[in-house]
Design an enzyme around this catalytic site. Sequence first.
Site, short mmCIF file in Angstrom:
data_model
loop_
_atom_site.label_atom_id
_atom_site.label_comp_id
_atom_site.label_asym_id
_atom_site.label_seq_id
_atom_site.Cartn_x
_atom_site.Cartn_y
_atom_site.Cartn_z
CE1 TYR A 131 9.03 82.32 -68.93
CE2 TYR A 131 8.24 82.74 -66.70
CZ TYR A 131 9.07 83.05 -67.76
OH TYR A 131 9.96 84.09 -67.64
CG ASN A 149 6.80 89.54 -60.89
OD1 ASN A 149 7.36 88.59 -60.33
ND2 ASN A 149 5.59 89.43 -61.40
CB ALA A 189 14.43 85.67 -77.90
CG LEU A 228 10.52 91.88 -85.40
CD1 LEU A 228 10.38 92.75 -86.65
CD2 LEU A 228 10.89 92.76 -84.21
CG ASN A 287 6.73 82.38 -76.45
OD1 ASN A 287 7.41 81.61 -77.12
ND2 ASN A 287 6.01 83.34 -76.98
CB ILE A 325 -7.97 90.96 -57.75
CG1 ILE A 325 -7.87 92.49 -57.69
CG2 ILE A 325 -7.09 90.30 -56.68
CD1 ILE A 325 -8.39 93.10 -56.39
NE ARG A 333 4.02 86.23 -58.92
CZ ARG A 333 3.31 85.37 -58.19
NH1 ARG A 333 3.34 85.43 -56.86
NH2 ARG A 333 2.59 84.43 -58.77
#
Length: 323
Positions: A141, A170, A74, A33, A76, A205, A219
């Site tokens: 990432y 995306n 799960a 959470l 980031n 932008i 994207r």
Amino acid sequence: MNIFVTGGAGYIGSICTEELLNAGHRVTVYDNLTEGHRSAVDARAKFIPGRPEQEGDILNAVTSAKPDAIMHFAANALVGESMTNPKKYFHNNAFNALKLADAAVEGGVKKFVFSSTCATYGPPDRIPMTEDLPQRPINPYGESKLMFEKILQWYQSIYGLEFIAFRYFNAAGASEKFGEHHRIETHLIPRVLQVVLGQLPQAEIFGTDYPTPDGTCIRDYIHVLDLAQAHILGLQSGKTGFYNLGNGDGYSVREVIQMCEQVTGKKIPAVEKPRRPGDPPRLVASAEKAIRELGWKPKFAKLEDMVTAAWTWHKKHPAGYPD
Ligand code: UDP
């Protein structure tokens, strides 16, 4: 089947949980959470509050749920944040995921479905992007997700842990019940809709000097319900390996803002800002492999469908989830 879903209180995980339950599967959600919301967990699912950093917590949760399969959402997932706080990304997306893979092996789980990302590719040599392109991420990432892709490959070949990794482009849109609510919102579509809701003064932008027709990043947007469908097919397919999930259409930041204007019927003021570090100029999928091998048929392939679904949800839940 009995499915253990990590991140089932988050945006994509909550909607996949809902669709798994609708398809007759049983679901245990494990979520700490920090990003997710308790009220985003479908009431039909069992919920285990996660403490992944605590020794043995993931293993205990997996062994008590005794799942047939694990779906690991799960994570980031903010490119920009990963450029300033890489540690958070490697610890959660690689190290905690490794603990989950270990628990899968120890618990004798048959199948592992992993939410990977097109950010593992970095700027591509070819568009549309197929799964065999070189993976050269340009942000932590993407790198953290790629690290775990590699772990899964080794765990499959040595421990026999079958996996499917979906490389999402995306995600956008919502189901009727569940939608996108990040406590700190950085994604384009929800941020632009926040302008319409009067929560932000103007759209921003990030970068107007990219080598694209209008100078803004391109994207490939995919409806979250189509993502969920691919997961259900992947679970049942007996296939393993890597699959891109996108629609093969690229939309620039300016085009997304225009679509938000069209769908909401409101003029949206926008300002030009510098580039956001870590952003590849153009990411567009070929999802031919998922279509061919999994029988995946996206139902909401038009950007308009996704923005309409997102707008319907945000209008109903202007403050997002209560928790
Ligand atoms: N973006 C933007 N303004 C915003 C949010 C995002 O121009 O307020 C751009 C961002 O730089 C990227 C694209 O929109 O080029 C999509 O960003 P998002 O964060 O939604 O997804 P990402 O592609 O990073 O996963």
